[in-house]
Scaffold this motif. Structure first.
Motif, PDB file in Angstrom:
ATOM      1  N   ALA A   1     127.330 120.160  85.178  1.00 42.81           N
ATOM      2  CA  ALA A   1     127.554 119.379  83.907  1.00 42.81           C
ATOM      3  C   ALA A   1     126.838 118.102  84.318  1.00 42.81           C
ATOM      4  N   TYR A   2     126.788 117.359  85.467  1.00 42.20           N
ATOM      5  CA  TYR A   2     126.020 116.236  85.575  1.00 42.20           C
ATOM      6  C   TYR A   2     124.339 116.408  85.392  1.00 42.20           C
ATOM      7  N   GLU A   3     123.816 117.548  85.937  1.00 39.62           N
ATOM      8  CA  GLU A   3     122.552 118.210  85.882  1.00 39.62           C
ATOM      9  C   GLU A   3     122.145 118.268  84.284  1.00 39.62           C
ATOM     10  N   SER A   4     123.230 118.522  83.426  1.00 34.27           N
ATOM     11  CA  SER A   4     122.910 118.579  81.999  1.00 34.27           C
ATOM     12  C   SER A   4     122.762 117.642  81.309  1.00 34.27           C
ATOM     13  N   LEU A   5     123.192 116.383  81.948  1.00 35.78           N
ATOM     14  CA  LEU A   5     123.199 115.063  81.186  1.00 35.78           C
ATOM     15  C   LEU A   5     121.515 114.758  81.639  1.00 35.78           C
ATOM     16  N   LEU A   6     121.301 114.824  82.712  1.00 37.06           N
ATOM     17  CA  LEU A   6     119.877 114.408  83.132  1.00 37.06           C
ATOM     18  C   LEU A   6     118.901 115.372  82.150  1.00 37.06           C
ATOM     19  N   ALA A   7     119.358 116.571  82.099  1.00 38.29           N
ATOM     20  CA  ALA A   7     118.273 117.497  81.354  1.00 38.29           C
ATOM     21  C   ALA A   7     118.084 116.835  79.703  1.00 38.29           C
ATOM     22  N   ARG A   8     119.305 116.150  79.397  1.00 42.47           N
ATOM     23  CA  ARG A   8     119.126 115.798  77.857  1.00 42.47           C
ATOM     24  C   ARG A   8     118.645 114.471  77.796  1.00 42.47           C
ATOM     25  N   GLY A   9     118.311 113.986  79.009  1.00 40.47           N
ATOM     26  CA  GLY A   9     117.391 112.674  78.658  1.00 40.47           C
ATOM     27  C   GLY A   9     118.046 111.336  79.484  1.00 40.47           C
ATOM     28  N   HIS A  10     119.396 111.649  79.981  1.00 44.81           N
ATOM     29  CA  HIS A  10     120.073 110.418  80.513  1.00 44.81           C
ATOM     30  C   HIS A  10     119.795 110.173  81.849  1.00 44.81           C
ATOM     31  N   ALA A  11     119.183 108.922  82.229  1.00 47.60           N
ATOM     32  CA  ALA A  11     118.974 108.563  83.440  1.00 47.60           C
ATOM     33  C   ALA A  11     120.261 108.386  84.350  1.00 47.60           C
ATOM     34  N   PRO A  12     119.993 108.649  85.508  1.00 43.33           N
ATOM     35  CA  PRO A  12     121.368 108.250  86.444  1.00 43.33           C
ATOM     36  C   PRO A  12     121.997 106.832  86.123  1.00 43.33           C
ATOM     37  N   GLY A  13     121.183 105.900  85.830  1.00 44.80           N
ATOM     38  CA  GLY A  13     121.772 104.432  85.530  1.00 44.80           C
ATOM     39  C   GLY A  13     122.592 104.536  84.296  1.00 44.80           C
ATOM     40  N   ASP A  14     122.272 105.519  83.504  1.00 43.09           N
ATOM     41  CA  ASP A  14     123.082 105.608  82.004  1.00 43.09           C
ATOM     42  C   ASP A  14     124.458 106.256  82.142  1.00 43.09           C
ATOM     43  N   ILE A  15     124.907 106.648  83.208  1.00 44.84           N
ATOM     44  CA  ILE A  15     125.792 107.676  83.519  1.00 44.84           C
ATOM     45  C   ILE A  15     126.964 106.922  84.312  1.00 44.84           C
ATOM     46  N   VAL A  16     128.257 107.098  83.969  1.00 38.64           N
ATOM     47  CA  VAL A  16     129.282 106.749  84.810  1.00 38.64           C
ATOM     48  C   VAL A  16     130.237 107.793  85.126  1.00 38.64           C
ATOM     49  N   VAL A  17     130.411 108.221  86.241  1.00 44.28           N
ATOM     50  CA  VAL A  17     131.230 109.042  86.452  1.00 44.28           C
ATOM     51  C   VAL A  17     132.647 108.781  87.155  1.00 44.28           C
ATOM     52  N   GLY A  18     133.738 109.659  86.611  1.00 45.96           N
ATOM     53  CA  GLY A  18     135.136 109.237  86.893  1.00 45.96           C
ATOM     54  C   GLY A  18     135.878 110.562  86.979  1.00 45.96           C
TER      55      GLY A  18
END
Length: 310
Positions: free
Chosen positions: A140-157
Motif C-alpha cells: 500500500a505504501y509503495e502504491s502511494l509512491l507509484a502514484r507520485g506521492h513523495a515520502p514527505g507527503d505521507i503520514v503513517v498511522g
C-alpha cells in the motif's frame, strides 16, 4: 468543551458511561470466546456486524481501492489536500477489523488533518499472519509512491495491532534504506506481541476493552517459533534512529499502556521528536468511540496540532 480536553483532564461523564457499556459488551464477548480459531472468528463476525451499521456524514467521500490480494478504501472529508495522504492501518488484534468498522475514525482523521485517508484492509489471522499484513502495508505504501506521492507527503498511522503494523512498516522501510514518511501517529499500540510489560498485569482489571489473558495468548500464537531478529519484534527491539516525528497516544488504565511508554522512550532515546500522550482512564483506542466519548473527539485536535508542525 471537547476542544479543551487533554491527556490530563479527568474522564468525562460520557467516557465513564461508555467504558461501562464497552466492558459489558465488547470485552465480555472476547473474554467468553474460546482460545481457538472458532473463537477468533466469532469475535470477527460480531465486529463485522457492528461495522455494517457505521455511517459517515454527508459530504464525506468513500472510494474503494483494490490491491489484488487485499483491498482498502479512500476516505475524504469535504476539504482535503490531494498532495498529502494519511496511510492508516486499523487495529483488531490482527484477526478482525476492516475499513468500514473504522469509518468513524477515518472520516474524522481526514477532516482533522485535511488529508485523504487510505484505510488498508490488510489480510487477517487466522487465515493469514502478521507477516502477510506487513507485506500488504508495504505494498500500500509503495502504491502511494507509484502514484507520485513523495515520502514527505505521507503520514503513517495505526491503532492497537495496527499501531504495531505501522511501526513495523517504518522499521521495514528503514531496513531497506528507503526514505521514511513525514510523520507517524500510533494510538494505543500493541508494540510488544509477547506482552511482557508490567501494565499487562497491573491494568488487567482496569482495561475496559482488552482481556489481558486473551491478547497474551494471541501474541504467543503469532510469535511461536519466531527468533529475536524476527520483524515481529521490531517495534520494541528495533533501532528508531532516523525515524520521523512520532506521536504516541494511550490510556492510563489499558493493558497496553506500557507498550506505548516503551515506544516513546526508545524513540526519544534515539533522538526522534516524540509527542507522548497518556489520557486518563480512557477505553483502549478511545478515538474510535468519538461518537460517544468527548475525549475521542478531542484527540483528533491533538493529532491535527501535531501534524500541523510538520
Amino acid at each position: 468543551m471537547d476542544l479543551l480536553l487533554g491527556p490530563d483532564s479527568p474522564p468525562t461523564r460520557q467516557s465513564k458511561i461508555a467504558n461501562k457499556v464497552i466492558r459489558q459488551a465488547a470485552r465480555r464477548l472476547w473474554e467468553t470466546a474460546p482460545d481457538t480459531t472458532a473463537g477468533l472468528l466469532r469475535v470477527r463476525r460480531w465486529a463485522d456486524r457492528v461495522g455494517a451499521t457505521n455511517r459517515v456524514p454527508n459530504g464525506v467521500e468513500i472510494v474503494q481501492e483494490d490491491f489484488g490480494r487485499f483491498g482498502g478504501e479512500w476516505v475524504r472529508s469535504r476539504v482535503v489536500d490531494e498532495g498529502k495522504v494519511f496511510l492508516y492501518l486499523h487495529g483488531g488484534g490482527y484477526f478482525f477489523g476492516n475499513p468500514r468498522l473504522f469509518r468513524g475514525l477515518s472520516w474524522r482523521l481526514s477532516a482533522a488533518t485535511r488529508r485523504p485517508v487510505l484505510m488498508v484492509d490488510y489480510r487477517l489471522s487466522p487465515e493469514h499472519t502478521p507477516a502477510d499484513a506487513l507485506t500488504d502495508a508495504m505494498l500500500a505504501y509503495e502504491s502511494l509512491l507509484a502514484r507520485g506521492h513523495a515520502p514527505g507527503d505521507i503520514v503513517v498511522g495505526g491503532d492497537s495491532a495496527g499501531g504495531h503494523l505501522a511501526l513495523s512498516l517504518l522499521h521495514a522501510l528503514k531496513r531497506r534504506g528507503e526514505t521514511l514518511p513525514a510523520a507517524a501517529v500510533v494510538i494505543c499500540p500493541w508494540a510488544d506481541l509477547l506482552c511482557t510489560a508490567a501494565s499487562h498485569a497491573d491494568n488487567e482489571r482496569t482495561d475496559h476493552l482488552i482481556p489481558a489473558s486473551k491478547v497474551r495468548w494471541l501474541g504467543g500464537v503469532f510469535t511461536e517459533g519466531a527468533d529475536e531478529q524476527d520483524a515481529l519484534h521490531d517495534p520494541i527491539r528495533g533501532d528508531y534512529t532516523g525515524f520521523p516525528p512520532l506521536m504516541v497516544i494511550a490510556s492510563s488504565t489499558e493493558v497496553l499502556r506500557d507498550d506505548a511508554r516503551l515506544v516513546a522512550r526508545l524513540a526519544t532515546e534515539a533522538g526522534v521528536d516524540v509527542v507522548h500522550q497518556e489520557w486518563n482512564d480512557q477505553v483502549h483506542v478511545f478515538p474510535v468511540f468519538a461518537d460517544f466519548v468527548p475525549e475521542g473527539k478531542a484527540a483528533f485536535r491533538h493529532i491535527r496540532e501535531f501534524l500541523g508542525k510538520r
